[in-house]
Structures are given as structure tokens and as C-alpha cells.
Design an enzyme around this catalytic site. Sequence first.
Site: not given
Length: 460
Positions: A311, A288
Site C-alpha cells: 500500500h 499493506d
Amino acid sequence: MDGQIRQVVVLYFITIFSLFSRYNSLEKDPPPPSYNYFEDLVSAGYDPQAYPSYFTTTIDDGHFKYLISQRTQVISQLQKLGVISAPSTKTVNVDDFGATGDATQDTQAFEKAWEEACSSKGEVVLEVPQGKRYQLKPIRFSGPCKSNLTIQIYGSMEASDDMSDYKEDTRHWLIFDSINNLLIEGGGTGKINGNGKIWWQNSCKINKTLPCKDAPTALTFYNSKNLKVQNLNIQDAQQIHVSFEKCNGVQASGLAVAAPESSPNTDGIHITRSQNIWITNSVIGTGDDCISIVSGSKNVQAMDITCGPGHGISIGSLGSKSSKAYVSGVTVDGAKLSGTTNGVRIKTWQGGLGSASNILFQNIEMNNVSNPIIIDQNYCDQDKPCKEQSSAVKVKDVVYKNINGTSASEVAIKFDCSKTHPCQEILLQNVKLQEQGDRTAKAICNNVKLTEKGTVFPQC
């Protein structure tokens, strides 16, 4: 000898007087107010610095540093002459309280060692010895402590993989609560291992038939001031790896954070309701966000960050479920992002209130990043489409400067801003992004008030 002692004592009091005189002068002449990035760069023409604080104003002053050095030297001389004694340091080793470090359960020993270290006065070092593996259930290390505490993590701390051990608190594994002036340092082969595989397998993002539930954050710092966290190796968190919540004054450096790219919601460093945060010289690769900064955060500096996979570096998400959210004074200066799904991102939900403002992204290299620069005021992380709403978290005073590299997608710059609350005072300066393979990238710019300076490609 008496004459020498007398001279040193006189010098000591002169130094102390000088320090207080200098302090009073700083009190009379406080530092200037926070800069506005957009006005500085566009109107004044010089580089901005985010939220100069009273702390940095005093520490950066050469004369003040000189006086601090003088004081340190005088105290050292007094200690050598026997006039004052050097403070003693107490060492608390978890093995002395029954920890075995053979990958069996050592939770109770750590709790006893913490109680001893926290309740002792003076300088205390809590040791987790090298070459051992300590398996731990969830632990809350609570303060306030009487000691000035240092924790040395040279061995490995591994989370229990029995999910029933987390029934009382499903959101935390190791939490440091209400502890000021804490130093945590790693070294050797020591690791903080969240042992998160069992949690990932039971995530609704991996198994769509399962309900979505919270999973523990591996390492949480809560309601604390003046923290130093350095040289830690943190891996395979159940969910978030490191979280700073309601903290003020954090220096985090030399962190190595790692989890598989497929691991769900495993943010590297998460910052919420905190201020005056410095994150430097860290390598983060997870499933993430490498760094996520959410509501209530102010004056956050991230420098020399290597990110990927993951991310990217995100502000948000902000404003979910019509909530108010405020983030300001964020600087990302010096970052390398490789193979991430986003580069530098601001994401807000429709229907929210508040603002994200005074944000600077500069000196950043992108390598095969899917969305290198993105503002998304229509963020929607749910199965059903989100309802269109008129209210929004406002995004303003955002600078992108000296950003270069390649995009894994055709769209290298995307500003998808609110129709009713367009993004305000956005500046692109010296930005050059190509699609991977030297193909021409493009920009999509909806509802944004934008200024471009220097070389900018692609352009809106």
C-alpha cells in the site's frame, strides 16, 4: 620499549584532551534549529534537510572524525604494547542451552541463552547458528542488559502456528524490550518467519463473518535506544513485520521484508512514538504499507527504499476515534514503488486533533502505482460511512520534489483535505506523472493551499 610506551601514552592524553575541547566547543555552539521545508524551498531557493540533529552535526564534522580516528589508533598501539588489554568477547550459542534447530520447539533454550547473554558483562554475541530452523513460541527478550549485546541471526527462527500459544499476548511474537545499544544482524540463509498463514485465514478482512482481532507483530523493538538492525530477512508476519515503538536512535539497513500481496495488515516497517529513525537500503513487499509512520514519530528518514507490492509509504492513519496525533520531520529520499495501491500517502480521520508537518518526499520513481501522491483528510477504514466532523489533524509544510513515473489510475495526484482545516503550504516541484499506457493523468485538489515550482504534471 619504555620510551615508546611513554610517547604513546602522552599522545593518548593529548588526543583525549583534544576530544573534550572539541566537545565543549560544540556545546557552546549548538546546531541551528530545524528547517521549514516550505520556506527553504520557496523563499530561500535551496534544498531542505529535515531536522538536523546534534548527532549528525558532530559526526559529519571532519575534524571530530579525525580526532576519533587518532584516539582509535592510539588505543590500538597501547593494546599491541601490552599497556592495556583488548576487550574480550563472550559468545553465547543457543545450541549450548538445548536448542536443536530441527524445526521442533526451542523456546526454552532461547530464553535461557538470552538470560545468560543479557546478564553477562562486557561484549557478548548471542548466536543463532546457520543451517538450522528453530521453532519458537512468543518470547519477550527483556532488558536492561549488563552487556553490550550483538545478536547474530544466521539460522531461521520460525513462529509457532498454534494460535493457542499466543493466549497471554496476542500482539507480539518476538519482542525486545528496554534494551539499549543493541545490534541485531542477519546473514547466510537466516530468516525470521512469522508463519502467518493461519492468522491471515482468520482475519476479518479475509473472512467477513469473523470478528476483527489483533494478530501478533513478528518483531517488535520497544522502549530502547541506539539500535542497529541490519541485513535481516523477515517474511510472512502474522500481522506487522517490524515495529519500532518508543525507540530513540535507530539505524535499520539492508532489510528484506516479504509477504503475499493478499496478506492482511502485514505492514513492512511500522514506526510509532519514536524519534531519530533511519531506514536505508531496504526492499519491502507485503499486503499493506511498506512503511507506516504513526503518532508520536519525529525525525524519520527513509532512503533507498524499494516498495511493492503493498500500500505504499504512509504517514498515518492519524486521529482515529477523535484522538490527538503528531508526526513531524519525515523525509523519504530515494524510493522506487511498483504496483502498489498508493505511492506516498498522508491519511487522517475526521474528528482528530494534532498535526502532520515538515514532511519531504523526493527523488521517487512510480511504476503503475494506483494513487502516486495522495493526502486524505477524510480517511475512513470501516464498513459504515464516517460521520462528517469539523475537527481534523492539520497537514502542513509538505514538499513533493522530483517525483516521476506512471499511475495505474486516471487520478495521479489527489489532495482531499478538510473543509475546516485545509492543507497548508503544500509544494509540488518537478513532478511528472502519466497514466499507465501514456494516457493523460489528472489531479484532484480539494481545500489545499498549493504552490507549484518547475515542471509539474498533472496540475490542479
